[in-house]
Design a protein around this motif. Structure first.
Motif, PDB file in Angstrom:
ATOM      1  N   ALA A 283     -24.932  -4.702 -36.335  1.00 26.58           N
ATOM      2  CA  ALA A 283     -25.881  -3.585 -36.219  1.00 26.58           C
ATOM      3  C   ALA A 283     -27.187  -4.051 -35.585  1.00 26.58           C
ATOM      4  CB  ALA A 283     -26.140  -2.976 -37.595  1.00 26.58           C
ATOM      5  N   TRP A 284     -27.643  -5.239 -35.964  1.00 24.02           N
ATOM      6  CA  TRP A 284     -28.884  -5.775 -35.400  1.00 24.02           C
ATOM      7  C   TRP A 284     -28.756  -6.005 -33.899  1.00 24.02           C
ATOM      8  CZ3 TRP A 284     -29.463 -10.828 -33.403  1.00 24.02           C
ATOM      9  CH2 TRP A 284     -30.748 -11.091 -32.921  1.00 24.02           C
TER      10      TRP A 284
ATOM     11  N   SER B 187     -32.798  -3.066 -39.237  1.00 22.28           N
ATOM     12  CA  SER B 187     -31.341  -2.968 -39.297  1.00 22.28           C
ATOM     13  C   SER B 187     -30.804  -3.515 -40.620  1.00 22.28           C
ATOM     14  CB  SER B 187     -30.693  -3.694 -38.119  1.00 22.28           C
ATOM     15  OG  SER B 187     -30.948  -5.075 -38.174  1.00 22.28           O
TER      16      SER B 187
ATOM     17  N   THR C 271     -21.667  -7.407 -40.850  1.00 23.03           N
ATOM     18  CA  THR C 271     -21.916  -6.018 -40.464  1.00 23.03           C
ATOM     19  C   THR C 271     -23.359  -5.842 -40.012  1.00 23.03           C
ATOM     20  OG1 THR C 271     -20.287  -5.309 -42.101  1.00 23.03           O
ATOM     21  CG2 THR C 271     -21.787  -3.622 -41.258  1.00 23.03           C
ATOM     22  N   TRP C 272     -24.286  -6.448 -40.748  1.00 22.22           N
ATOM     23  CA  TRP C 272     -25.702  -6.350 -40.409  1.00 22.22           C
ATOM     24  C   TRP C 272     -25.993  -6.984 -39.059  1.00 22.22           C
ATOM     25  CZ3 TRP C 272     -29.247 -10.718 -41.703  1.00 22.22           C
ATOM     26  CH2 TRP C 272     -30.530 -10.489 -41.198  1.00 22.22           C
TER      27      TRP C 272
ATOM     28  N   LEU D  97     -21.560  -7.966 -45.782  1.00 22.95           N
ATOM     29  CA  LEU D  97     -22.840  -7.417 -45.332  1.00 22.95           C
ATOM     30  C   LEU D  97     -23.462  -8.234 -44.191  1.00 22.95           C
ATOM     31  CD1 LEU D  97     -25.093  -5.256 -45.766  1.00 22.95           C
ATOM     32  CD2 LEU D  97     -26.157  -6.915 -47.298  1.00 22.95           C
TER      33      LEU D  97
ATOM     34  N   SER E 205     -27.123   1.730 -46.470  1.00 22.94           N
ATOM     35  CA  SER E 205     -25.892   2.468 -46.183  1.00 22.94           C
ATOM     36  C   SER E 205     -24.681   1.910 -46.914  1.00 22.94           C
ATOM     37  CB  SER E 205     -25.589   2.439 -44.687  1.00 22.94           C
ATOM     38  OG  SER E 205     -26.565   3.134 -43.983  1.00 22.94           O
ATOM     39  N   LEU E 206     -24.550   0.590 -46.934  1.00 21.93           N
ATOM     40  CA  LEU E 206     -23.340  -0.021 -47.476  1.00 21.93           C
ATOM     41  C   LEU E 206     -23.509  -0.603 -48.866  1.00 21.93           C
ATOM     42  CD1 LEU E 206     -22.178  -1.945 -44.276  1.00 21.93           C
ATOM     43  CD2 LEU E 206     -21.518   0.351 -45.045  1.00 21.93           C
TER      44      LEU E 206
ATOM     45  N   SER F 199     -31.536  -0.794 -43.255  1.00 32.78           N
ATOM     46  CA  SER F 199     -30.647   0.342 -43.013  1.00 32.78           C
ATOM     47  C   SER F 199     -29.206   0.026 -43.400  1.00 32.78           C
ATOM     48  CB  SER F 199     -30.722   0.736 -41.542  1.00 32.78           C
ATOM     49  OG  SER F 199     -29.861   1.781 -41.264  1.00 32.78           O
ATOM     50  N   THR F 200     -28.726  -1.140 -43.017  1.00 33.75           N
ATOM     51  CA  THR F 200     -27.349  -1.533 -43.348  1.00 33.75           C
ATOM     52  C   THR F 200     -27.176  -1.701 -44.848  1.00 33.75           C
ATOM     53  OG1 THR F 200     -27.167  -2.660 -41.209  1.00 33.75           O
ATOM     54  CG2 THR F 200     -25.516  -3.195 -42.854  1.00 33.75           C
TER      55      THR F 200
END
Length: 85
Positions: free
Chosen positions: A53-54, A32, A49-50, A46, A39-40, A35-36
């Motif tokens: 997502a995790w 994650s 957001t990460w 970060l 993407s960003l 990927s994050t």
């Protein structure tokens, strides 16, 4: 059983749950993040957001591992020779 630090270990019967738990935590943590970040890109928010997502990816990964691990073990047993002692 007690560790050298004085902490107790879980009984062996919990290994079937602890193994996919640790695997899902580590895998989703790393994947994650990558990927994050991809993407960003690097940015100040970060980490927040990460971690969101995790958490979502782990909520999917852990039950999935519990469901598919028996099939994976059978497939690996079919593909690999058993260990000799």
């Amino acid at each position: 059983m007690t560790l050298k630090t004085g902490r107790r270990k879980l009984p062996a019967r919990y290994a079937a749950i602890v193994s996919p738990l640790v695997l899902s935590l580590l895998m989703t943590f790393i994947v994650s993040f990558i990927s994050t970040l991809k993407s960003l890109g690097p940015q100040p928010d970060l980490p927040a957001t990460w971690l969101t997502a995790w958490a979502l990816s782990w909520l999917v990964a852990f039950p999935t591992l519990l469901l598919v691990l028996p099939a994976v073990r059978r497939i690996v047993g079919w593909l690999c020779e058993p260990a000799t002692s």
